[in-house]
Motif scaffolding. Structure first.
Motif, PDB file in Angstrom:
ATOM      1  N   LYS A 329       0.812  -1.212   0.000  1.00 46.00           N
ATOM      2  CA  LYS A 329       0.000   0.000   0.000  1.00 46.00           C
ATOM      3  C   LYS A 329       0.846   1.264   0.000  1.00 46.00           C
ATOM      4  CE  LYS A 329      -4.092  -1.961   2.253  1.00 46.00           C
ATOM      5  NZ  LYS A 329      -5.031  -1.862   3.392  1.00 46.00           N
ATOM      6  N   GLY A 330       2.084   1.154   0.487  1.00 46.80           N
ATOM      7  CA  GLY A 330       2.993   2.289   0.425  1.00 46.80           C
ATOM      8  C   GLY A 330       2.954   3.221   1.610  1.00 46.80           C
ATOM      9  N   PHE A 331       2.350   2.824   2.739  1.00 47.19           N
ATOM     10  CA  PHE A 331       2.328   3.721   3.906  1.00 47.19           C
ATOM     11  C   PHE A 331       3.643   3.611   4.684  1.00 47.19           C
ATOM     12  CE2 PHE A 331       0.059  -0.219   5.049  1.00 47.19           C
ATOM     13  CZ  PHE A 331       0.788  -0.653   6.164  1.00 47.19           C
ATOM     14  N   PRO A 332       4.010   4.656   5.435  1.00 47.87           N
ATOM     15  CA  PRO A 332       5.261   4.633   6.203  1.00 47.87           C
ATOM     16  C   PRO A 332       5.285   3.480   7.203  1.00 47.87           C
ATOM     17  CG  PRO A 332       4.370   6.859   6.090  1.00 47.87           C
ATOM     18  CD  PRO A 332       3.311   5.951   5.539  1.00 47.87           C
ATOM     19  N   GLY A 333       6.385   2.778   7.235  1.00 48.55           N
ATOM     20  CA  GLY A 333       6.530   1.664   8.160  1.00 48.55           C
ATOM     21  C   GLY A 333       5.904   0.372   7.684  1.00 48.55           C
ATOM     22  N   GLU A 334       5.416   0.342   6.445  1.00 52.18           N
ATOM     23  CA  GLU A 334       4.728  -0.861   5.962  1.00 52.18           C
ATOM     24  C   GLU A 334       5.644  -2.076   5.958  1.00 52.18           C
ATOM     25  OE1 GLU A 334       1.763  -2.302   2.332  1.00 52.18           O
ATOM     26  OE2 GLU A 334       3.193  -0.672   1.957  1.00 52.18           O
ATOM     27  N   GLU A 335       6.944  -1.858   5.863  1.00 53.61           N
ATOM     28  CA  GLU A 335       7.853  -2.997   5.802  1.00 53.61           C
ATOM     29  C   GLU A 335       7.750  -3.894   7.041  1.00 53.61           C
ATOM     30  OE1 GLU A 335      10.366   0.591   7.225  1.00 53.61           O
ATOM     31  OE2 GLU A 335       8.662   0.179   5.888  1.00 53.61           O
ATOM     32  N   TYR A 336       7.275  -3.335   8.148  1.00 57.42           N
ATOM     33  CA  TYR A 336       7.109  -4.142   9.365  1.00 57.42           C
ATOM     34  C   TYR A 336       5.800  -4.920   9.366  1.00 57.42           C
ATOM     35  CZ  TYR A 336      11.106  -1.577  11.111  1.00 57.42           C
ATOM     36  OH  TYR A 336      12.367  -1.047  11.265  1.00 57.42           O
ATOM     37  N   THR A 337       4.932  -4.657   8.394  1.00 52.85           N
ATOM     38  CA  THR A 337       3.639  -5.330   8.329  1.00 52.85           C
ATOM     39  C   THR A 337       3.567  -6.338   7.181  1.00 52.85           C
ATOM     40  OG1 THR A 337       2.506  -3.775   6.833  1.00 52.85           O
ATOM     41  CG2 THR A 337       2.632  -3.163   9.157  1.00 52.85           C
ATOM     42  N   ILE A 338       4.686  -6.579   6.542  1.00 55.20           N
ATOM     43  CA  ILE A 338       4.763  -7.611   5.497  1.00 55.20           C
ATOM     44  C   ILE A 338       5.881  -8.570   5.887  1.00 55.20           C
ATOM     45  CG2 ILE A 338       5.173  -8.110   3.073  1.00 55.20           C
ATOM     46  CD1 ILE A 338       4.075  -5.372   2.370  1.00 55.20           C
ATOM     47  N   ALA A 339       5.555  -9.844   5.990  1.00 54.67           N
ATOM     48  CA  ALA A 339       6.526 -10.835   6.455  1.00 54.67           C
ATOM     49  C   ALA A 339       7.760 -10.857   5.562  1.00 54.67           C
ATOM     50  CB  ALA A 339       5.881 -12.220   6.500  1.00 54.67           C
ATOM     51  N   ALA A 340       8.918 -10.892   6.234  1.00 52.18           N
ATOM     52  CA  ALA A 340      10.183 -10.882   5.500  1.00 52.18           C
ATOM     53  C   ALA A 340      11.206 -11.719   6.256  1.00 52.18           C
ATOM     54  CB  ALA A 340      10.690  -9.451   5.333  1.00 52.18           C
ATOM     55  N   ASN A 341      12.216 -12.161   5.543  1.00 51.72           N
ATOM     56  CA  ASN A 341      13.291 -12.942   6.157  1.00 51.72           C
ATOM     57  C   ASN A 341      14.398 -11.988   6.600  1.00 51.72           C
ATOM     58  OD1 ASN A 341      14.962 -14.990   7.006  1.00 51.72           O
ATOM     59  ND2 ASN A 341      15.666 -15.541   4.950  1.00 51.72           N
ATOM     60  N   VAL A 342      14.131 -11.300   7.713  1.00 51.36           N
ATOM     61  CA  VAL A 342      15.087 -10.321   8.242  1.00 51.36           C
ATOM     62  C   VAL A 342      15.263 -10.577   9.735  1.00 51.36           C
ATOM     63  CG1 VAL A 342      14.550  -8.550   6.527  1.00 51.36           C
ATOM     64  CG2 VAL A 342      13.218  -8.651   8.638  1.00 51.36           C
ATOM     65  N   PRO A 343      16.418 -10.223  10.291  1.00 52.84           N
ATOM     66  CA  PRO A 343      16.643 -10.435  11.726  1.00 52.84           C
ATOM     67  C   PRO A 343      16.034  -9.311  12.564  1.00 52.84           C
ATOM     68  CG  PRO A 343      18.609  -9.527  10.712  1.00 52.84           C
ATOM     69  CD  PRO A 343      17.627  -9.741   9.593  1.00 52.84           C
ATOM     70  N   ALA A 344      15.769  -9.620  13.824  1.00 51.21           N
ATOM     71  CA  ALA A 344      15.233  -8.636  14.767  1.00 51.21           C
ATOM     72  C   ALA A 344      15.528  -9.115  16.187  1.00 51.21           C
ATOM     73  CB  ALA A 344      13.728  -8.446  14.557  1.00 51.21           C
ATOM     74  N   TYR A 345      15.126  -8.323  17.156  1.00 52.41           N
ATOM     75  CA  TYR A 345      15.203  -8.674  18.586  1.00 52.41           C
ATOM     76  C   TYR A 345      16.648  -8.847  19.069  1.00 52.41           C
ATOM     77  CZ  TYR A 345      10.635 -10.029  16.759  1.00 52.41           C
ATOM     78  OH  TYR A 345       9.441 -10.055  16.082  1.00 52.41           O
ATOM     79  N   GLN A 346      17.549  -8.067  18.464  1.00 57.47           N
ATOM     80  CA  GLN A 346      18.969  -8.184  18.831  1.00 57.47           C
ATOM     81  C   GLN A 346      19.235  -7.783  20.276  1.00 57.47           C
ATOM     82  OE1 GLN A 346      17.782  -6.675  16.114  1.00 57.47           O
ATOM     83  NE2 GLN A 346      18.875  -7.334  14.264  1.00 57.47           N
ATOM     84  N   ASP A 347      18.338  -6.954  20.863  1.00 56.03           N
ATOM     85  CA  ASP A 347      18.594  -6.487  22.233  1.00 56.03           C
ATOM     86  C   ASP A 347      18.463  -7.599  23.258  1.00 56.03           C
ATOM     87  OD1 ASP A 347      15.836  -6.586  21.807  1.00 56.03           O
ATOM     88  OD2 ASP A 347      15.415  -4.913  23.153  1.00 56.03           O
ATOM     89  N   MET A 348      17.912  -8.758  22.883  1.00 56.29           N
ATOM     90  CA  MET A 348      17.885  -9.892  23.816  1.00 56.29           C
ATOM     91  C   MET A 348      19.295 -10.349  24.168  1.00 56.29           C
ATOM     92  SD  MET A 348      14.777 -12.460  22.689  1.00 56.29           S
ATOM     93  CE  MET A 348      15.500 -12.868  21.086  1.00 56.29           C
ATOM     94  N   GLY A 349      20.231 -10.096  23.284  1.00 54.78           N
ATOM     95  CA  GLY A 349      21.593 -10.559  23.514  1.00 54.78           C
ATOM     96  C   GLY A 349      22.229  -9.946  24.749  1.00 54.78           C
ATOM     97  N   PHE A 350      21.880  -8.700  25.081  1.00 59.88           N
ATOM     98  CA  PHE A 350      22.530  -8.033  26.218  1.00 59.88           C
ATOM     99  C   PHE A 350      22.206  -8.715  27.542  1.00 59.88           C
ATOM    100  CE2 PHE A 350      22.744  -4.684  29.476  1.00 59.88           C
ATOM    101  CZ  PHE A 350      24.099  -4.366  29.378  1.00 59.88           C
TER     102      PHE A 350
END
Length: 464
Positions: A329-350
């Motif tokens: 749809k092209g709205f800001p932040g849409e990349e977080y609402t479409i499933a992708a093979n990307v890493p996240a939650y790195q702050d768990m490491g601390f």
């Protein structure tokens, strides 16, 4: 206007603008600063366990109500497996390395095990030790609450006083042999629920806003409250020696952890723009999703953990399956609402002591699916599931009460598709915790089990 801006606009005055500017400069120069956003007159360590009756004592007179409560999440708010892992392995460990987080992490117990919080047993003993912390949100916790210290209520802002007088929505001199009863209109308000179902992080960010979502939605105007869905009325005897009331509030507290409550929350329908197609042609499938059941947004509560996604696939006459990705749809932040093979939650490491932790897969579902979520971000701008480490929020693409969202899926039929009937199914799925996080932290599988919220199918005809 979002909840943060509403709160800020209600407290800013010209006389304190210079102070705000000074604080802004200091924060900008020093990076993110932690603050404690708990209620005034903090009750931490103010009492002892002995000041409160055990829940099992209440069972002697209220066996039915007790058993309803005992199988609800209220009775498991501290002992539940994911809450235990998140609190001890992540939150407590984080506070040990960053002492400025200690008040906020202690505050988790203000809602998950209030007796331990007020007794000052912080952190509480692990559930396996079977201390009174295991009572979680017990009878005494709710029935000693007299009001709230904050408006709007949040972060365990309840006013609570131990004693032999129990608060209730019903009084009228119906004292029991065991205690007195005080009628309290606060029990009939959603603000009662908001004392724990609204929460701010140490960065002054609303990380839970269920009661606020309700307040801004259509059900608030109609007088439909939290209790009406989560504590339905029925003809029931509240105590063995007491009366049977036609409008007894059952203590079911069923919500996100009850698959029966989740199923059917969202209605959906899918239809094509054309019914007869040939290989190489495009068909646009439209899916309408209507939130006809919740008085708040869906998902709500621990939004950082939850994932709700729409999966669409087509099956041709010979059984070959084609996955259809959602149209952007092209709205800001849409990349977080479409499933992708990307890493996240790195702050768990601390808190886990893992240097250079690269994170885990963000979504754990087929790429291209539409996700209805609001991402939480840590101070470094990375997506997080640690609400106490949430410094900002992303786009809110959840489904509001009585809201309908429209999603489209454009499908170009491949040349090798089999002629005949093609069935296209839309399925809305829900998980309490994103599976890559659950697997990484060894959370029992039931927490990441897929619950099918709803599904609907349509058909097209493929010609040679």
């Amino acid at each position: 206007m979002n909840y943060n801006s509403k709160i800020m606009s209600s407290v800013v005055r010209p006389s304190i603008v210079p102070l705000i500017l000074l604080v802004t400069v200091l924060v900008t120069l020093s990076g993110f600063t932690y603050f404690y956003f708990g209620p005034p007159d903090d009750a931490k360590g103010k009492y002892s366990y002995n000041d409160f009756e055990e829940a099992k004592k209440c069972r002697a007179c209220h066996p039915g109500i007790y058993e309803q409560w005992s199988q609800s999440m209220m009775a498991q708010a501290f002992t539940h497996h994911w809450d235990e892992i998140e609190y001890f392995d992540l939150a407590v460990a984080h506070a040990e390395k960053k002492p400025e987080l200690s008040d906020a992490v202690d505050g988790c117990n203000g809602c998950h095990t209030p007796l331990a919080y007020m007794a000052g047993q912080l952190p509480p003993l692990r559930p396996e030790k079977n201390s009174r912390a295991n009572e979680s949100v017990s009878c005494e916790v709710c029935h000693l609450i007299q009001g709230t210290k904050l408006d709007p209520p949040f972060n365990f802002s309840y006013i609570l006083e131990p004693g032999n007088t129990k608060q209730s929505s019903r009084g009228m001199g119906n004292d029991s042999p065991a205690h007195k009863i005080a009628a309290n209109d606060f029990f009939r308000t959603t603000e009662f629920c908001g004392t724990c179902h609204n929460e701010k992080s140490p960065f002054d960010v609303w990380v839970k806003s269920t009661q606020l979502e309700w307040k801004e939605g259509p059900y608030a105007a109609e007088g439909v409250r939290c209790h009406d869905c989560h504590m339905p009325e029925a003809e029931y005897q509240t105590a063995l020696m007491g009366q049977t009331y036609e409008d007894t509030r059952l203590h079911l507290f069923h919500g996100a952890h009850d698959p029966g409550k989740v199923r059917g929350t969202i209605e959906l329908r899918i239809q094509p723009d054309i019914r007869e197609v040939e290989p190489g042609e495009k068909v646009v499938f439209t899916v309408a999703l209507f939130n006809q059941k919740t008085g708040h947004k869906f998902p709500t509560g621990s939004v950082e953990d939850r994932i709700l996604w729409l999966h669409v696939e087509a099956v041709d006459a010979r059984g070959k399956v084609f996955h259809l990705p959602v149209d952007k749809k092209g709205f800001p932040g849409e990349e977080y609402t479409i499933a992708a093979n990307v890493p996240a939650y790195q702050d768990m490491g601390f808190p886990l002591g893992m240097d250079d932790f690269s994170g885990v897969q963000r979504d754990g579902i087929p790429e291209g699916n539409r996700i209805f979520r609001m991402p939480y971000f840590d101070p470094e701008g990375r997506m997080t599931i640690m609400q106490w480490n949430t410094a900002s929020l992303g786009v809110d693409y959840r489904i509001g009460p009585r809201e309908t969202k429209i999603e489209t899926f454009t499908f170009t039929l491949p040349w090798d598709v089999s002629p005949g009937n093609m069935e296209v199914k839309a399925q809305l799925n829900y998980q309490l915790l994103v599976k890559p996080v659950a697997d990484f932290l060894k959370v029992p599988e039931e927490e990441s089990e897929i619950v099918v919220v709803n599904e609907h199918s349509t058909n097209i005809r493929v010609f040679d």
